[in-house]
Design a protein around this motif. Structure first.
Motif, mmCIF file in Angstrom:
data_model
loop_
_atom_site.group_PDB
_atom_site.id
_atom_site.type_symbol
_atom_site.label_atom_id
_atom_site.label_comp_id
_atom_site.label_asym_id
_atom_site.label_seq_id
_atom_site.Cartn_x
_atom_site.Cartn_y
_atom_site.Cartn_z
ATOM 1 N N GLU A 12 -14.278 48.674 14.505
ATOM 2 C CA GLU A 12 -14.854 49.854 13.835
ATOM 3 C C GLU A 12 -16.339 49.626 13.540
ATOM 4 N N ILE A 13 -16.672 48.390 13.133
ATOM 5 C CA ILE A 13 -18.064 48.077 12.779
ATOM 6 C C ILE A 13 -18.885 47.780 14.035
ATOM 7 N N CYS A 14 -18.309 46.996 14.962
ATOM 8 C CA CYS A 14 -19.074 46.642 16.174
ATOM 9 C C CYS A 14 -19.401 47.875 17.019
ATOM 10 N N ASP A 15 -18.405 48.770 17.177
ATOM 11 C CA ASP A 15 -18.663 49.990 17.961
ATOM 12 C C ASP A 15 -19.828 50.761 17.349
ATOM 13 N N LYS A 16 -19.794 50.876 16.023
ATOM 14 C CA LYS A 16 -20.841 51.648 15.340
ATOM 15 C C LYS A 16 -22.200 50.965 15.517
ATOM 16 N N LEU A 17 -22.220 49.637 15.417
ATOM 17 C CA LEU A 17 -23.489 48.909 15.593
ATOM 18 C C LEU A 17 -24.074 49.174 16.976
ATOM 19 N N VAL A 18 -23.233 49.077 18.009
ATOM 20 C CA VAL A 18 -23.736 49.272 19.378
ATOM 21 C C VAL A 18 -24.172 50.726 19.593
ATOM 22 N N ASN A 19 -23.324 51.677 19.166
ATOM 23 C CA ASN A 19 -23.645 53.091 19.411
ATOM 24 C C ASN A 19 -24.884 53.543 18.626
ATOM 25 N N GLU A 20 -25.010 53.059 17.392
ATOM 26 C CA GLU A 20 -26.191 53.406 16.588
ATOM 27 C C GLU A 20 -27.448 52.737 17.154
ATOM 28 N N TYR A 21 -27.288 51.521 17.671
ATOM 29 C CA TYR A 21 -28.431 50.813 18.273
ATOM 30 C C TYR A 21 -29.000 51.645 19.432
ATOM 31 N N VAL A 22 -28.094 52.135 20.289
ATOM 32 C CA VAL A 22 -28.526 52.942 21.441
ATOM 33 C C VAL A 22 -29.254 54.199 20.951
ATOM 34 N N GLU A 23 -28.690 54.818 19.917
ATOM 35 C CA GLU A 23 -29.285 56.029 19.332
ATOM 36 C C GLU A 23 -30.679 55.751 18.776
ATOM 37 N N LEU A 24 -30.818 54.615 18.077
ATOM 38 C CA LEU A 24 -32.113 54.269 17.470
ATOM 39 C C LEU A 24 -33.171 53.975 18.535
ATOM 40 N N VAL A 25 -32.774 53.217 19.560
ATOM 41 C CA VAL A 25 -33.756 52.895 20.612
ATOM 42 C C VAL A 25 -34.221 54.195 21.257
ATOM 43 N N PHE B 143 -27.143 42.689 23.169
ATOM 44 C CA PHE B 143 -25.746 42.775 23.616
ATOM 45 C C PHE B 143 -25.046 41.415 23.627
ATOM 46 N N THR B 144 -25.831 40.337 23.673
ATOM 47 C CA THR B 144 -25.195 38.996 23.661
ATOM 48 C C THR B 144 -24.524 38.723 22.316
ATOM 49 N N LEU B 145 -24.898 39.475 21.274
ATOM 50 C CA LEU B 145 -24.255 39.284 19.966
ATOM 51 C C LEU B 145 -22.762 39.595 20.047
ATOM 52 N N VAL C 14 -29.720 50.397 28.850
ATOM 53 C CA VAL C 14 -28.713 49.406 29.262
ATOM 54 C C VAL C 14 -28.953 48.943 30.704
ATOM 55 N N GLN C 15 -28.875 47.610 30.896
ATOM 56 C CA GLN C 15 -29.094 47.021 32.214
ATOM 57 C C GLN C 15 -27.865 46.187 32.584
ATOM 58 N N ASP C 16 -27.847 45.726 33.844
ATOM 59 C CA ASP C 16 -26.688 44.952 34.318
ATOM 60 C C ASP C 16 -26.322 43.806 33.377
ATOM 61 N N GLN C 17 -27.360 43.066 32.921
ATOM 62 C CA GLN C 17 -27.057 41.872 32.106
ATOM 63 C C GLN C 17 -26.454 42.231 30.746
ATOM 64 N N ASP C 18 -26.714 43.471 30.273
ATOM 65 C CA ASP C 18 -26.140 43.878 28.980
ATOM 66 C C ASP C 18 -24.628 44.077 29.092
ATOM 67 N N LEU C 19 -24.216 44.743 30.179
ATOM 68 C CA LEU C 19 -22.770 44.913 30.391
ATOM 69 C C LEU C 19 -22.122 43.558 30.649
ATOM 70 N N THR D 8 -24.043 57.017 30.388
ATOM 71 C CA THR D 8 -24.645 58.316 30.730
ATOM 72 C C THR D 8 -26.074 58.119 31.224
ATOM 73 N N ASN D 9 -26.326 58.534 32.466
ATOM 74 C CA ASN D 9 -27.675 58.440 33.065
ATOM 75 C C ASN D 9 -28.266 57.031 32.983
ATOM 76 N N CYS D 10 -27.411 56.015 33.133
ATOM 77 C CA CYS D 10 -27.913 54.618 33.079
ATOM 78 C C CYS D 10 -28.423 54.235 34.460
ATOM 79 N N GLU D 11 -29.644 54.641 34.760
ATOM 80 C CA GLU D 11 -30.154 54.505 36.127
ATOM 81 C C GLU D 11 -30.500 53.067 36.494
ATOM 82 N N LYS D 12 -30.566 52.179 35.488
ATOM 83 C CA LYS D 12 -30.912 50.790 35.803
ATOM 84 C C LYS D 12 -29.693 49.967 36.230
#
Length: 769
Positions: A48-61, A74-76, A95-100, A114-118
């Motif tokens: 519940e917390i990790c999902d929110k951290l990742v999704n909010e991080y993407v939103e903030l960037v 993402f290594t965290l 998001v890039q290959d190394q993040d996944l 969504t639209n992750c062209e890298k």
């Protein structure tokens, strides 16, 4: 679903997530070797917390320009023993290959890309590591994910010219993704065999093939007992497609809509096709046929159509084929079709262009994946907001904010969205908007100004900011908004209207704010920027609003801020002052603004010697006789001279004009003013005026100060009596009355000031028991 900007306060979870993301080092992490983020070893976080951290991080960037992304974020989440991820939504270049790759050990249930062209084919391999747990996957707009780089090898020269080339991966399939039910392949690259890719999936429930051209969709029938949602947006259909769709008897949601502008479609929708859907797809609750041309008339006769109260009962439907529905549809997409204008439409929610409700439904339904449609829908909303009153204001605002955040780099949405915001935030809607919502508007407006140097966006954004109370509502982004405006004003090619609005905003931003704000803005180059604008206008011999606002802004930013006063002198401000006086002798408003500013400079003891030249003193003395703007110009000129006189005869380092002669002219000027003059001035503090009372070296300065106080407390008692009392003016006036050197008329005036203030105090004493 898209996140809607809600009007309730942020949850504690959201506030904590935001704080941790902005302060990773001080909260969850430490820095290894000064560069890599590492999670503290004693931290264990549920999904519940990790999902929110990742999704909010993407939103903030994506939406906060001040937020700095971290290479190793993402290594965290690489070790499922300390962090768990289940449902994540990743967007665009973030998001890039190394993040996944970093999170490949996680048991993901839902992964939306969504639209992750890298992302390249390396990420296809990473997807395989989630295959045993994934239920829902979106690769929408990930246009490079089926490409890998291949070194052609051979000759070295050739490798230098063409070090790698993109090769399409053809052998990947969803083999082993046994739990996958929901899949979005929207805008998939041509050349990938969709049928082969999907064949291994046992029981698909939802499939989105938006923007893909398939001539044969017969393979879809393998899921006829499981498929409940099918999206074929912008697929050019044929009779074969229709026959296949009609067999998918479990469908609840069908979307065959299209962008009617995108390219030439051969297929035309007929009454027969709609009848076929209604007869065969008995579970249908949502249908989207937006953008289609109807080949024959499937509406009922217009006399009957207009009759009775508007109804959503299928039996009364104005669209004949829908009379066969068992119950009204939950959603019917009719955007940019003629059908949306009919009276009786058997659906609870309709997207279309007939009225505000339909338009808002369209924005809501299409924002995430169809910016091309959304920008046209927002354009319709703009017209509604401009011409009529919006009845669903909060919903409209939230949808526009969401669209602007979601498509920060889409010029059409930024232009139409920023224009709509201007009308949705104007004063008639002011009462309905919370602080939180208005702050969200300001954030997206500033994002737009940052991302787009384009004239229309810049103008719309500046105009929208004018709908806010300045500086109060912009204070939370004070530094950023000033930087953006100065940036606009420093551009070499200037649009006249934007320049005017930006200078107006700059002026409002430095009016009535704390001195530390003024100093900070001064250091950003505010003074220099205004002087450059003045210089430009002088060269063109134009005294317009930009010229007047620029001087007014300088007057405001130098108020009790010695650093900015010094900057004004250092950047040849006095030279410009004299040139403007000479070039525009009749411009009263300009003279008032310029002299108000010089009054601020004269209050700074260290800077006064720079005003001590025959030329300047001559100009100030002549302006004592000016009748410009009531008494304002004469009053301000006298104020400047009062501070200079206060330094005593030994500071008078010039032969012409004589000090006594100037003093005489000052007395004459003060005596000519009407004590009841209504004023064009706003004092935040009397300190610079009170400074002139306890001294015997310049009785005329003492008199000017006393006159100023008398005028203000008698004309505006509610504002200035309390200020004078609070700043200790009464004892200073009493002491001055006892001074031998003070003139009799000054003492008389001082007594009246004291009397005014004591009367004010008595009238306003609380007598209620």
């Amino acid at each position: 679903a898209l996140k809607m900007a809600s009007d309730s306060p942020e949850s504690l979870m959201t506030l904590c997530t935001d704080y941790c993301l902005r302060n990773l080092e001080g909260t969850l992490c430490y820095l290894l070797d000064n560069e890599t983020l590492r999670l503290h070893p004693d931290i264990f976080l549920p999904s519940e917390i990790c999902d929110k951290l990742v999704n909010e991080y993407v939103e903030l960037v994506k939406t906060d320009s001040i937020f700095e992304p971290h290479e190793s974020f993402f290594t965290l989440f690489s070790d499922p023993r300390s962090t768990r991820l289940a449902r994540i939504h990743l967007r665009e270049h973030i998001v890039q290959d190394q993040d996944l790759e970093a999170i490949r050990k996680q048991d993901l249930i839902e992964l939306y890309l969504t639209n992750c062209e890298k992302l390249t084919a390396k990420s296809l391999q990473t997807l395989v590591s989630f295959s045993h747990t994934l239920i829902s996957l979106s690769l929408f707009g990930c246009c490079n994910i089926f490409y890998e780089e291949e070194n052609p090898g051979g000759c070295e020269d050739d490798c230098l010219v063409n070090p790698t080339r993109q090769v399409l991966v053809k052998d990947f399939t969803f083999e082993g993704f046994s739990r996958l039910r929901i899949l979005n392949l929207g805008r998939l690259i041509e050349g990938v065999n969709v049928e082969t890719l999907l064949r291994p999936l046992a029981s698909l429930a939802a499939l989105d093939l938006s923007g893909i051209q398939l001539n044969d969709v017969g393979f879809l029938t393998q899921w006829k007992d499981t498929l409940v949602s099918l999206v074929l947006y912008n697929m050019d259909l044929s009779e074969e497609h229709i026959q296949v769709i009609a067999q998918l008897h479990k469908l609840r949601h069908l979307d065959i809509s299209r962008d009617h502008l995108s390219s030439y479609y051969k297929f035309k929708l007929t009454r027969r096709v709609l009848n076929l859907f209604v007869e065969n797809l008995v579970n249908l609750t949502s249908l989207d046929i937006s953008g289609h041309t109807m080949l024959e008339n499937c509406t009922i006769p217009s006399m009957e159509e207009k009759m009775g109260q508007t109804s959503i009962e299928p039996a009364k439907s104005s669209i004949a084929p829908f009379r066969g529905l068992k119950r009204p549809l939950q959603f019917l997409g009719l955007f940019e079709t003629s059908l949306c204008r009919l009276t009786h439409i058997p659906a609870y929610k309709v997207s279309g262009d007939k009225n505000e409700e339909q338009v808002l439904n369209a924005i809501e339904a299409y924002t995430e994946h169809r910016p091309e449609i959304t920008s046209r829908a927002i354009n319709l909303l703009f017209d509604i907001a401009r011409i009529e009153r919006c009845s669903q204001l909060l919903r409209a605002l939230q949808l526009v904010i969401t669209a602007l955040k979601c498509h920060k780099d889409d010029k059409n949405i930024q232009v139409t969205g920023s224009a709509a915001l201007f009308y949705l935030t104007n004063s008639e809607y002011r009462m309905e908007q919370s602080v939180k919502l208005r702050r969200q508007v300001i954030q997206v407006v500033l994002n737009g100004m940052e991302s787009y140097q384009e004239v229309t966006v810049q103008r719309n954004c500046c105009l929208t900011l004018c709908n806010f109370s300045i500086p109060e509502e912009l204070e939370f982004q004070y530094r950023r908004v000033n930087e953006l405006l100065l940036n606009i004003l420093n551009q070499s090619r200037q649009d006249e209207s934007i320049q005017r609005i930006a200078v107006h905003l700059c002026n409002a931003l430095v009016c009535q704010v704390d001195n530390d704000h003024k100093e900070a803005v001064g250091k950003m180059g505010f003074v220099m920027t205004m002087l450059k604008l003045i210089q430009k206008k002088l060269a063109d011999k134009t005294c317009d609003q930009v010229m007047e606002f620029s001087w007014s802004a300088l007057w405001n930013i130098t108020d009790e801020t010695p650093d900015n006063c010094e900057m004004f002198l250092n950047y040849s401000g006095m030279k410009l002052f004299l040139e403007c006086l000479k070039e525009f002798p009749e411009k009263q408003e300009l003279h008032r603004n310029m002299l108000g500013l010089l009054g601020n400079v004269a209050e700074v003891k260290e800077l006064r010697p720079q005003l001590m030249t025959s030329q300047f003193i001559g100009v100030f003395s002549n302006l004592l006789e000016s009748k410009a703007d009531g008494i304002e110009v004469s009053y301000n000129a006298c104020g400047v001279l009062s501070h200079i006189m206060f330094d005593g005869p030994e500071a008078w380092g010039i032969c012409e004009p004589h000090r006594e002669e100037v003093v005489k002219r000052m007395w004459a000027a003060i005596q000519s003013w009407d004590i009841n003059s209504r004023r064009n001035i706003n004092y935040r503090s009397f300190e610079p005026i009170l400074r002139l009372l306890p001294q015997g070296i310049s009785p005329v300065s003492q008199h000017w100060a006393t006159w100023a106080l008398y005028n203000l407390v008698s004309v505006y008692p509610d504002k200035y009596c309390p200020l004078l009392i609070k700043e200790g003016g009464i004892p200073l006036l009493k002491d001055m009355i006892k001074m031998a050197s003070a003139r009799q008329e000054t003492k008389e005036m001082a007594r009246k000031v004291i009397e005014h203030c004591s009367n004010f105090k008595e009238e306003n004493m609380d007598t209620s028991r």
